[in-house]
Scaffold this active site. Structure first.
Site, mmCIF file in Angstrom:
data_model
loop_
_atom_site.group_PDB
_atom_site.id
_atom_site.type_symbol
_atom_site.label_atom_id
_atom_site.label_comp_id
_atom_site.label_asym_id
_atom_site.label_seq_id
_atom_site.Cartn_x
_atom_site.Cartn_y
_atom_site.Cartn_z
ATOM 1 N N LYS A 66 1.215 -1.306 0.204
ATOM 2 C CA LYS A 66 0.214 -0.116 0.131
ATOM 3 C C LYS A 66 1.412 1.210 0.064
ATOM 4 C CE LYS A 66 -3.789 -2.926 1.976
ATOM 5 N NZ LYS A 66 -5.049 -3.106 3.441
ATOM 6 N N GLN A 112 -4.967 -1.702 9.160
ATOM 7 C CA GLN A 112 -4.534 -2.588 8.823
ATOM 8 C C GLN A 112 -5.355 -3.831 10.017
ATOM 9 O OE1 GLN A 112 -3.853 -3.480 5.719
ATOM 10 N NE2 GLN A 112 -3.766 -5.717 5.765
ATOM 11 N N ASP A 167 -10.958 2.581 3.907
ATOM 12 C CA ASP A 167 -11.937 1.335 4.265
ATOM 13 C C ASP A 167 -13.163 1.156 3.270
ATOM 14 O OD1 ASP A 167 -9.468 -1.083 3.520
ATOM 15 O OD2 ASP A 167 -9.238 -0.664 6.355
HETATM 16 N N1 GUN Z 1 -7.166 -7.501 5.723
HETATM 17 C C1 GUN Z 1 -7.375 -7.319 4.362
HETATM 18 N N2 GUN Z 1 -8.294 -6.893 3.513
HETATM 19 C C2 GUN Z 1 -7.467 -5.622 3.887
HETATM 20 C C3 GUN Z 1 -8.876 -4.309 3.943
HETATM 21 O O1 GUN Z 1 -9.598 -4.061 2.945
HETATM 22 N N3 GUN Z 1 -8.379 -2.963 4.593
HETATM 23 C C4 GUN Z 1 -7.652 -3.294 5.814
HETATM 24 N N4 GUN Z 1 -7.733 -2.295 6.545
HETATM 25 N N5 GUN Z 1 -6.506 -4.746 6.370
HETATM 26 C C5 GUN Z 1 -7.312 -5.956 5.707
#
Ligand code: GUN
Length: 296
Positions: free
Chosen positions: A53, A97, A120
């Site tokens: 990311k 996350q 998100d």
């Molecule tokens: N863990 C797995 N997929 C995601 C996501 O799309 N966002 C976040 N914040 N954590 C994740």
């Protein structure tokens, strides 16, 4: 049947390319979109995702603010950081996350993210906006990416029967709402682990979305000939022939079903690459909305 192989790498690249002019326009106004990414603890898979990311931000010229907090971080400390980021005008998107360590209540943390920075799409305000079809809200990145893949393959969703296997807040439920909404007009069924005769139900699907996290669970007997199959699964299975000792497989038995499908996403290279591209898109959207608000 020779299915269309939906290429997530290519579509993700197109999404990113489409953001470049928007980012330039913001920079011309003196604003650089900024994304804060927070990881608590040392889960190796999460570390890889978070690294990707941050890298994606750099490639597009976005600012990123990367926080790797120790496992022992308390919920209050995490929330205090989120409050600082909510107030920081250089930060337009905030992502914690998932999953956090067990002593942290994820829902309580999400409630503290400013919904306008919740890229998100996990905050209840954004969940509500999705259900209300209010496009100022944020939709979780993975289902948003699945919709882009369907569009790229020219799938006419209106009137089709879509079956979504999985009812998570990250994928299954938002995916069902996107397919149901007035932009797609599909007829939607959400299936899950307690669904009776899952293969029989799935055989009625024109569009089948698998988001369960069980390797190769969707087999030939789940597929209606000509169906479009979107495989959201990212499962590690042991494989001694690979350098890392595992390989990644989806929720769909790709080789077993592919000749029945009109279009299908591979794993890897299907849905996976889309998630980060859509996160970048959500961050640019947050920046535009926040800076337009500030100008009023
Ligand atoms: N863990 C797995 N997929 C995601 C996501 O799309 N966002 C976040 N914040 N954590 C994740």
């Amino acid at each position: 049947m020779n299915p269309i192989l939906i290429n997530g790498k290519e579509v993700a690249q197109q999404v990113r390319a489409g953001l470049i002019s928007q980012i330039q326009e913001l920079k011309d106004r003196g604003v650089t979109p900024g994304l804060a990414v927070i990881l608590v603890g040392k889960d190796p898979a999460s570390q890889v995702y978070v690294g990707s990311k941050v890298k994606a931000c750099a490639e597009l010229g976005l600012k990123s603010f990367h926080y790797e907090l120790p496992e022992e971080t308390t919920q209050d400390e995490l929330i205090a950081l989120i409050h600082r980021l909510n107030a920081d005008p250089e930060v337009h998107g905030i992502l914690v996350q998932s999953p956090p360590p067990r002593h942290i209540d994820e829902s309580a943390v999400i409630l503290n993210i400013d919904p306008r920075k919740d890229v998100d799409g996990f905050h209840p305000v954004n969940v509500a906006k999705l259900v209300l079809e209010d496009e100022t809200g944020f939709v979780p990145c993975t289902p948003l990416g699945c919709m882009e893949l369907l569009k790229s393959a020219g799938v006419a969703t209106a009137g089709m029967h879509a079956v979504v296997i999985g009812r998570s807040m990250i994928v299954g439920k938002p995916m069902a709402h996107l397919l149901l909404g007035k932009k797609s007009n599909a007829t939607v069924t959400i299936a899950h682990s307690r669904t009776t005769d899952l293969p029989g139900l799935c055989r009625t699907a024109d569009i089948l979305v698998a988001a369960v996290g069980r390797p190769a669970m969707v087999t030939r007997d789940f597929i209606k000939p000509g169906a479009v199959v979107i495989d959201v699964g990212i499962n590690r299975i042991p494989d001694a022939t690979r350098p890392r000792g595992y390989r990644i497989v989806g929720d769909v038995d790709f080789d077993g079903v592919k000749d029945l499908c009109s279009a299908i996403t591979p794993v890897p290279g299907g849905v996976g690459p889309m998630t980060i591209a859509m996160l970048m898109a959500n961050t640019v959207k947050a920046c535009r909305q926040l800076t337009q608000e500030a100008a009023h």
